[in-house]
Motif scaffolding. Structure first.
Motif, mmCIF file in Angstrom:
data_model
loop_
_atom_site.group_PDB
_atom_site.id
_atom_site.type_symbol
_atom_site.label_atom_id
_atom_site.label_comp_id
_atom_site.label_asym_id
_atom_site.label_seq_id
_atom_site.Cartn_x
_atom_site.Cartn_y
_atom_site.Cartn_z
ATOM 1 N N GLU A 48 0.927 -1.291 -0.119
ATOM 2 C CA GLU A 48 -0.012 0.046 0.255
ATOM 3 C C GLU A 48 0.916 1.268 0.031
ATOM 4 O O GLU A 48 0.684 2.272 -0.533
ATOM 5 C CB GLU A 48 -0.849 -0.014 1.180
ATOM 6 N N LEU A 49 1.959 1.230 0.673
ATOM 7 C CA LEU A 49 2.830 2.470 0.529
ATOM 8 C C LEU A 49 3.463 2.513 -0.840
ATOM 9 O O LEU A 49 3.526 3.906 -1.218
ATOM 10 C CB LEU A 49 4.012 1.992 1.712
ATOM 11 N N MET A 50 3.837 1.736 -1.445
ATOM 12 C CA MET A 50 4.259 1.721 -2.873
ATOM 13 C C MET A 50 3.110 2.237 -3.684
ATOM 14 O O MET A 50 3.449 3.027 -4.688
ATOM 15 C CB MET A 50 4.618 0.467 -3.309
ATOM 16 N N ALA A 51 1.704 1.697 -3.475
ATOM 17 C CA ALA A 51 0.744 2.276 -4.370
ATOM 18 C C ALA A 51 0.621 3.597 -4.081
ATOM 19 O O ALA A 51 0.291 4.565 -5.091
ATOM 20 C CB ALA A 51 -0.462 1.327 -3.940
ATOM 21 N N ALA A 52 0.662 4.126 -2.785
ATOM 22 C CA ALA A 52 0.874 5.729 -2.309
ATOM 23 C C ALA A 52 1.676 6.436 -3.177
ATOM 24 O O ALA A 52 1.529 7.581 -3.621
ATOM 25 C CB ALA A 52 0.654 5.945 -0.994
ATOM 26 N N LEU A 53 2.915 5.927 -3.235
ATOM 27 C CA LEU A 53 4.215 6.691 -3.795
ATOM 28 C C LEU A 53 3.762 6.630 -5.458
ATOM 29 O O LEU A 53 4.011 7.777 -5.973
ATOM 30 C CB LEU A 53 5.182 5.666 -3.479
ATOM 31 N N THR A 54 3.276 5.764 -5.746
ATOM 32 C CA THR A 54 3.015 5.782 -7.297
ATOM 33 C C THR A 54 1.725 6.604 -7.614
ATOM 34 O O THR A 54 1.818 7.376 -8.526
ATOM 35 C CB THR A 54 2.402 4.256 -7.681
ATOM 36 N N GLU A 55 0.818 6.790 -6.751
ATOM 37 C CA GLU A 55 -0.217 7.730 -6.838
ATOM 38 C C GLU A 55 0.346 9.074 -6.857
ATOM 39 O O GLU A 55 -0.284 10.210 -7.636
ATOM 40 C CB GLU A 55 -1.294 7.370 -5.924
ATOM 41 N N ARG A 56 1.458 9.460 -6.010
ATOM 42 C CA ARG A 56 1.901 10.550 -5.875
ATOM 43 C C ARG A 56 2.646 11.149 -7.160
ATOM 44 O O ARG A 56 2.875 12.241 -7.280
ATOM 45 C CB ARG A 56 2.723 10.874 -4.815
#
Length: 314
Positions: A48-56
């Motif tokens: 989920e952290l990597m998904a959030a970094l991707t979204e940013r």
């Protein structure tokens, strides 16, 4: 005679740019060594952290995710070495580890990658000291943000200090300090994810932006009240950073009052959960309805899941 004193200009806080960021996320919840306690992979937070970094907006070529068997000692170091050697000047490096943190026989702090064996920590664990020579080749226009969700992960502060002394601005923000074990809940990483997604409750001064110092405040409070432990935060190389724009409150929460009679949005309270047990809750807002006692909207967190409930303020 009164003389006006010119106001001192407040130094501008730099803004983190995801487009020039290189992110390495390594998470281990299962190890080859059976003596290392496994964690439940339910809603694992490294993903989920990597998904959030991707979204940013961090470009795909600048992101590396290593989980479980992929996250060996050699692969983590190789991935970081590649990013450091490839990134142009003026880049930001985010290095995150999730899992166990241990001490070897020489009392050297190591991260337990998937191939770590407790009987041979000196040769199989990943010493945090090994991050220093890789990152030390960068320069003064770069930034390094070291993040860790592991026991004793505050040892990353020593790496941030050394890097900053060598002219590479670095900061560490971790789930524990160097002398405290970490909880088995992913509360700290959830705070990072919430910050990346601009969760409004983290924006303490409501100025429309979430600073890195506010992320640290959020993690510090969440870990103190939910887990009973201190975090590690070493803003050594750069004093602060605009981490994310603040997102709008969800409509149902935005409609709530900011304060009740006693408690206000953001307060931490002990309240009875839906299952009847008492637990630590976060006040999201208050609701007044004619003929009914004032009620608080409460948020609970259990391992990796957020749950909401209501409770009378009295």
């Amino acid at each position: 005679l009164l003389l006006a004193t010119p106001a001192r200009a407040t130094p501008a806080v730099p803004t983190w740019d995801p487009a020039t960021t290189w992110a390495l996320v390594a998470g281990v919840v299962r190890w080859r060594d059976p003596s290392l306690e496994r964690f439940d992979a339910h809603h694992r937070k490294d993903l989920e952290l990597m998904a959030a970094l991707t979204e940013r907006g961090i470009p795909e070529a600048q992101r590396k995710l290593l989980i479980d068997r992929q996250a060996t000692r050699a692969s983590v170091l190789a991935a970081l070495d590649f990013q450091v050697a490839t990134a142009p000047a003026g880049s930001t490096f985010i290095v995150y580890f999730e899992g166990h943190g241990l001490y070897d026989e020489a009392h050297q702090y190591v991260l337990a990658t998937s191939d770590t064996h407790t009987e041979h920590l000196d040769s199989t664990g990943l010493p945090v000291a090994s991050l220093l020579p890789l990152l030390a080749v960068r320069g003064s226009t770069d930034r390094v943000l070291l993040l860790g969700d592991a026991c004793y992960s505050g040892h990353l502060a020593g790496i941030a200090l050394a890097l900053s002394y060598l002219g590479v601005p670095a900061v560490s923000l971790t789930s524990a300090n160097e002398v405290s074990a970490s909880s088995e809940n992913w509360t700290y990483t959830q705070a990072l994810i919430d910050a990346l997604r601009g969760r409004a409750i983290i924006d303490r001064d409501r100025d429309g932006r979430i600073l890195l110092s506010e992320v640290a405040d959020e993690a510090r409070a969440a870990m103190r009240y939910r887990e009973g432990q201190p975090i590690g935060y070493a803003p050594i190389g750069f004093p602060d950073l605009v981490f994310a724009p603040t997102a709008a409150w969800p409509a149902d929460q935005q409609a709530l009052d900011l304060k009740g009679e006693t408690f206000a949005r953001g307060d931490w309270v002990v309240a009875r959960r839906l299952d009847g047990e008492r637990g630590i809750a976060r006040v999201i807002g208050a609701k007044r309805e004619e003929g009914r006692p004032l009620r608080l909207r409460l948020e609970y967190y259990d391992y990796t899941d957020r749950a909401f409930g209501w409770a009378r303020e009295d």
